[in-house]
Design a protein around this motif. Structure first.
Motif, mmCIF file in Angstrom:
data_model
loop_
_atom_site.group_PDB
_atom_site.id
_atom_site.type_symbol
_atom_site.label_atom_id
_atom_site.label_comp_id
_atom_site.label_asym_id
_atom_site.label_seq_id
_atom_site.Cartn_x
_atom_site.Cartn_y
_atom_site.Cartn_z
ATOM 1 N N GLY A 27 0.795 22.197 -11.348
ATOM 2 C CA GLY A 27 1.592 21.464 -12.529
ATOM 3 C C GLY A 27 2.261 20.397 -11.855
ATOM 4 N N PHE A 28 2.568 20.304 -10.764
ATOM 5 C CA PHE A 28 3.795 19.482 -9.896
ATOM 6 C C PHE A 28 2.897 17.780 -10.137
ATOM 7 C CE2 PHE A 28 7.921 19.455 -7.781
ATOM 8 C CZ PHE A 28 7.620 18.423 -7.038
ATOM 9 N N LYS A 29 4.252 17.010 -9.699
ATOM 10 C CA LYS A 29 4.266 15.719 -9.737
ATOM 11 C C LYS A 29 3.290 14.871 -8.362
ATOM 12 C CE LYS A 29 8.976 14.210 -9.308
ATOM 13 N NZ LYS A 29 9.190 16.160 -9.133
ATOM 14 N N THR A 30 2.675 14.113 -8.490
ATOM 15 C CA THR A 30 2.293 13.704 -7.382
ATOM 16 C C THR A 30 3.455 12.651 -6.929
ATOM 17 O OG1 THR A 30 0.251 12.980 -7.962
ATOM 18 C CG2 THR A 30 0.911 11.340 -6.582
ATOM 19 N N ILE A 31 3.457 12.160 -5.804
ATOM 20 C CA ILE A 31 5.154 11.884 -5.367
ATOM 21 C C ILE A 31 4.603 10.591 -4.357
ATOM 22 C CG2 ILE A 31 7.031 12.218 -3.890
ATOM 23 C CD1 ILE A 31 7.285 14.700 -4.731
ATOM 24 N N PHE A 32 5.334 9.379 -4.845
ATOM 25 C CA PHE A 32 5.199 8.250 -4.014
ATOM 26 C C PHE A 32 5.896 7.952 -3.085
ATOM 27 C CE2 PHE A 32 1.373 6.302 -6.033
ATOM 28 C CZ PHE A 32 1.769 6.940 -7.623
ATOM 29 N N GLY A 33 4.990 7.581 -1.620
ATOM 30 C CA GLY A 33 6.033 6.583 -0.628
ATOM 31 C C GLY A 33 6.438 5.746 -1.244
ATOM 32 N N ALA A 34 7.330 4.571 -0.137
ATOM 33 C CA ALA A 34 8.278 3.938 -0.338
ATOM 34 C C ALA A 34 7.013 2.653 0.179
ATOM 35 C CB ALA A 34 9.139 3.041 0.652
ATOM 36 N N GLY A 35 5.950 2.891 0.775
ATOM 37 C CA GLY A 35 5.080 1.818 0.234
ATOM 38 C C GLY A 35 5.002 0.869 2.226
ATOM 39 N N THR A 36 3.931 0.527 2.129
ATOM 40 C CA THR A 36 3.774 -0.947 3.800
ATOM 41 C C THR A 36 2.886 -2.270 2.572
ATOM 42 O OG1 THR A 36 3.322 1.001 5.527
ATOM 43 C CG2 THR A 36 2.791 -1.529 5.779
ATOM 44 N N ARG A 37 4.328 -3.263 3.462
ATOM 45 C CA ARG A 37 3.408 -4.626 2.938
ATOM 46 C C ARG A 37 2.788 -4.863 3.575
ATOM 47 N NH1 ARG A 37 8.205 -7.847 0.570
ATOM 48 N NH2 ARG A 37 6.777 -9.177 -0.365
ATOM 49 N N TYR A 75 0.731 -1.081 0.014
ATOM 50 C CA TYR A 75 0.279 0.028 -0.227
ATOM 51 C C TYR A 75 1.811 1.516 0.095
ATOM 52 C CZ TYR A 75 -4.154 -3.179 1.575
ATOM 53 O OH TYR A 75 -5.199 -4.064 0.909
ATOM 54 N N PHE A 76 0.461 1.993 -1.185
ATOM 55 C CA PHE A 76 1.122 3.452 -0.931
ATOM 56 C C PHE A 76 0.431 4.484 -1.145
ATOM 57 C CE2 PHE A 76 4.635 1.327 -2.969
ATOM 58 C CZ PHE A 76 4.872 0.525 -3.266
ATOM 59 N N CYS A 77 1.045 5.465 0.048
ATOM 60 C CA CYS A 77 0.521 6.775 -0.272
ATOM 61 C C CYS A 77 1.013 7.942 -1.052
ATOM 62 C CB CYS A 77 0.537 7.350 0.743
ATOM 63 S SG CYS A 77 2.178 8.060 2.015
ATOM 64 N N ALA A 78 0.532 8.696 -1.522
ATOM 65 C CA ALA A 78 1.266 9.517 -2.414
ATOM 66 C C ALA A 78 0.330 11.092 -2.583
ATOM 67 C CB ALA A 78 0.569 8.655 -4.312
ATOM 68 N N THR A 79 1.401 12.058 -2.971
ATOM 69 C CA THR A 79 0.854 13.526 -2.377
ATOM 70 C C THR A 79 0.501 14.429 -3.784
ATOM 71 O OG1 THR A 79 3.032 14.180 -1.555
ATOM 72 C CG2 THR A 79 1.691 13.503 -0.261
ATOM 73 N N GLY A 80 -0.248 14.888 -3.704
ATOM 74 C CA GLY A 80 -0.673 15.526 -4.739
ATOM 75 C C GLY A 80 -0.881 17.260 -4.686
ATOM 76 N N HIS A 81 -0.162 18.115 -5.688
ATOM 77 C CA HIS A 81 -0.140 18.851 -5.147
ATOM 78 C C HIS A 81 -0.584 19.931 -7.062
ATOM 79 C CE1 HIS A 81 3.163 18.263 -2.584
ATOM 80 N NE2 HIS A 81 3.640 17.096 -2.912
ATOM 81 N N THR A 82 -0.419 20.935 -6.601
ATOM 82 C CA THR A 82 -1.352 21.889 -7.596
ATOM 83 C C THR A 82 -0.352 22.679 -8.587
ATOM 84 O OG1 THR A 82 -1.292 23.831 -6.063
ATOM 85 C CG2 THR A 82 -3.629 22.928 -6.445
#
Lengths: 111, 116
Positions: A96-106, A87-94
């Motif tokens: 035109g900046f990209k969404t950034i993903f974390g390393a995840g929880t298994r 499971y990954f969280c990803a932060t979104g920004h306004t």
């Protein structure tokens, strides 16, 4: 630099138990998303919570967001063996900046 | 089925080979992405295209060359790769970039690349 960081890195529970995963981030966000990935497959979007929302539900999923602490949590209730995935969280920004993903929880759910 | 397809699903290549990965989205999205996922590492964003224009190149080595001929198709051309390039390469698309809910990404199943 990486934005979202999930905690714990790995989690093993019994079927029927609840699973909680946390995500922390560093800078202001527009939204935060949770994704799921089965082994060796693509990511699947689960839920999006906007920065002005505090809690959101979708089926057995409950997501909270605390912008003052720059953190979010994903709760899966009454887990099933089929919930075994990363499971990954990803932060979104306004702007035109990209969404950034974390390393995840298994997550591993034992039947 | 997410509406994003990738071919091939598996690829084994030597360091001197030239190959291409293909991604196609049937969602009418305007943004497409290439990611690299290596074991025990965070998802690494490689390239971003928005309305066919490259908007992000995340310091990717030149042995990876992206191509976006239209909003529905994205290619990743590979040449003279190294064994450490072995990974799962994921393609994704979104309606827009940086537009709140409209930047939710839809992922393909990935191409498992092995470089010998």
């Amino acid at each position: 630099s990486q934005q979202g960081e999930e905690d714990p890195q790995a989690l093993s529970i019994q079927e029927g138990e609840n699973a909680t995963m946390n995500c922390s981030y560093k800078t202001s966000i527009n939204n935060l998303q949770w994704y799921r990935q089965n082994s060796g497959r693509g990511l699947v979007h689960l839920i999006l919570i906007r920065s002005n929302e505090r809690e959101k539900h979708s089926g057995r999923l409950r997501v909270t967001l605390d912008t003052s602490k720059k953190s979010s949590s994903l709760l899966i209730t009454a887990s099933r063996a089929a919930d075994t995935a990363s499971y990954f969280c990803a932060t979104g920004h306004t702007g035109g900046f990209k969404t950034i993903f974390g390393a995840g929880t298994r997550l591993f759910v034992k039947a | 089925e997410t509406g994003v397809t990738q071919t091939p699903r598996h690829l084994v290549m030597g360091m001197t080979n030239k190959k291409s990965l293909k991604c196609e989205q049937h969602l009418g999205h305007n943004a497409m992405y290439w990611y690299k996922q290596s074991a025990k590492k965070p998802l690494e964003l490689m390239f971003v295209y928005n309305f066919k224009e490259q908007t992000e190149n995340n310091s990717v080595p030149s042995r990876f060359s992206p191509e976006c001929p239209n909003s529905s198709h994205l290619f990743l051309h590979l040449h003279t790769l190294q064994p450490e390039d072995s990974a799962l390469y994921l393609c994704a698309s979104s309606q827009e970039i940086g537009a709140g809910a409209r930047d939710t990404q839809y992922f393909g199943p990935g191409t498992r690349l092995t470089v010998l």
